[in-house]
Design an enzyme around this catalytic site. Structure first.
Site, PDB file in Angstrom:
ATOM      1  CG  ASP A   1       8.955  -4.654 -10.167  1.00 45.34           C
ATOM      2  OD1 ASP A   1       8.035  -5.487 -10.066  1.00 45.34           O
ATOM      3  OD2 ASP A   1       8.877  -3.648 -10.885  1.00 45.34           O
TER       4      ASP A   1
ATOM      5  CG  HIS B   1       4.376   3.199 -10.445  1.00 40.80           C
ATOM      6  ND1 HIS B   1       5.025   4.213 -11.106  1.00 40.80           N
ATOM      7  CD2 HIS B   1       5.341   2.314 -10.093  1.00 40.80           C
ATOM      8  CE1 HIS B   1       6.324   3.947 -11.150  1.00 40.80           C
ATOM      9  NE2 HIS B   1       6.542   2.803 -10.536  1.00 40.80           N
TER      10      HIS B   1
ATOM     11  CG  ASP C   1       3.235   0.653  -7.274  1.00 37.79           C
ATOM     12  OD1 ASP C   1       4.150   1.485  -7.483  1.00 37.79           O
ATOM     13  OD2 ASP C   1       2.032   0.935  -7.357  1.00 37.79           O
TER      14      ASP C   1
END
Ligand code: NAG
Ligand code: NAG
Ligand code: NAG
Length: 328
Positions: free
Chosen positions: A46, A219, A246
């Site tokens: 991410d 999430h 996450d």
């Protein structure tokens, strides 16, 4: 009366079509371990935000740690390019969020990556295209593939198509090219994964996907993965499931098996602040800020550590490989 009959070539084609397996075997790749039989890698997820939200700081700390540990490669858990993946293979975001950020010498290794839901919002086919390797040869991203790395075998899986919400999302467009019919795609993926896990003789089995099975972050758990993946992972003695999604770091142990759920999705934007109190498994560690993970393994021992934006080791533990476990 003439009976209807197919011309022979057509009959042959139909016949071949029917006996061919619907899906090909999962593609396999090889990464040689060190001469002493150990394997060391970093995990980040991410991340792609042109250096913003501390991405550059994390990249610098990964560079230092990569050098110190003498890593073999990097694993990326997806959501590689925000906000919507890349447009095409010439998208400048590829350089701005990847090549120009992870510049340390120790990170000039292969990066093995899966796609996240944000990557599917762009051109997913471009991100898995081998043409990107001409721009930066570290890049290696596929939907689902196997990496044999000696002491460990990695099963990288495409988790985004499992999540039903994305197929009912009225706001975002997802690049589902090549995935329909969805049920058949998922069924084949699970079948191929299960077969590959059953056949694996590796000391450590590691499954990597973007979405969390277990998470107390924003999430939370992914019910689709709890239902479809967990039984396969537990039945085949998978040691760890590693994910992003996450934007935090997590170490969760399952209650009834050695399976570990590890989240490393803190490569840039973090500090969401909404931690869930309820969870089904044992939460050993949770950190809501930016960071990354290192894994050092050999035949008998795995050492896992999480680091923050300052490069400080904020959680570390060891997992021993018992002889009994793998012989069941
Ligand atoms: C960057 O990291 C520092 C230290 O953890 C933190 O205080 C700051 O809020 C972070 N910046 C962002 C944008 O998350
Ligand atoms: C937490 O989980 C328990 C057991 O599953 C349930 O009874 C309880 O209502 C949950 N609490 C919250 C706040 O979700
Ligand atoms: C694995 O690593 C540990 C810790 O460095 C070491 O004590 C052990 O001897 C190693 N095992 C093998 C089989 O190399």
């Amino acid at each position: 009366m003439a009976s209807p009959s197919f011309p022979l070539p057509l009959a042959a084609i139909l016949c071949i079509y029917i006996v061919l397996p619907i899906s090909a075997e999962l593609q396999r790749f090889q990464h040689h371990q060190k001469h002493d039989g150990s394997l060391i890698f970093l995990v980040v997820g991410d991340w792609g935000r042109k250096g913003q939200y501390n991405q550059s700081l994390i990249a610098a700390q990964m560079g230092k740690m990569g050098d110190k540990l003498d890593i073999d490669f990097v694993v990326s858990t997806g959501d590689n390019f925000y906000n919507s993946g890349i447009k095409d293979v010439n998208d400048p975001l590829f350089r701005l969020s990847f090549s120009n950020i992870y510049t340390a010498k120790s990170l000039r290794k292969q990066w093995y990556s899966v796609l996240g839901n944000h990557d599917y919002r762009g051109n997913a086919l471009a991100q898995i295209s081998p043409l990107l390797r001409k721009i930066d040869r570290r890049w290696f991203c596929q939907r689902t593939f196997i990496l044999n790395a000696g002491v460990a075998e990695f099963f990288f899986i495409d988790t985004t198509p499992f999540i039903s919400d994305y197929f009912n999302d009225p706001i975002h467009h997802y690049d589902w090219r090549g995935l329909f019919p969805r049920q058949k795609y998922l069924k084949n993926l699970l079948k191929d994964l299960e077969k590959a896990l059953m056949q694996s003789t590796a000391r450590w089995k590691i499954v990597v996907g973007h979405h969390a099975i277990r998470s107390i972050g924003h999430h939370g758990d992914s019910p689709e993965l709890v239902k479809h993946l967990v039984p396969i992972l537990k039945a085949n003695n998978v040691d760890m499931y590693i994910n992003g999604h996450d934007h935090c770091l997590q170490h969760i142990s399952s209650r009834d098996s050695p399976l570990l759920y590890l989240t490393s999705g803190a490569g840039s934007k973090a500090w969401r602040g909404d931690v869930k109190e309820n969870h089904s498994d044992l939460v050993k560690f949770f950190y809501d800020g930016q960071g990354f993970m290192s894994v050092q393994m050999n035949e008998t021992l795995t050492n896992i550590a999480f680091y923050n934006v300052f490069g400080e080791n904020i959680h570390q533990w060891r997992v021993a490989k018992s002889m009994l476990h793998s012989s069941i």
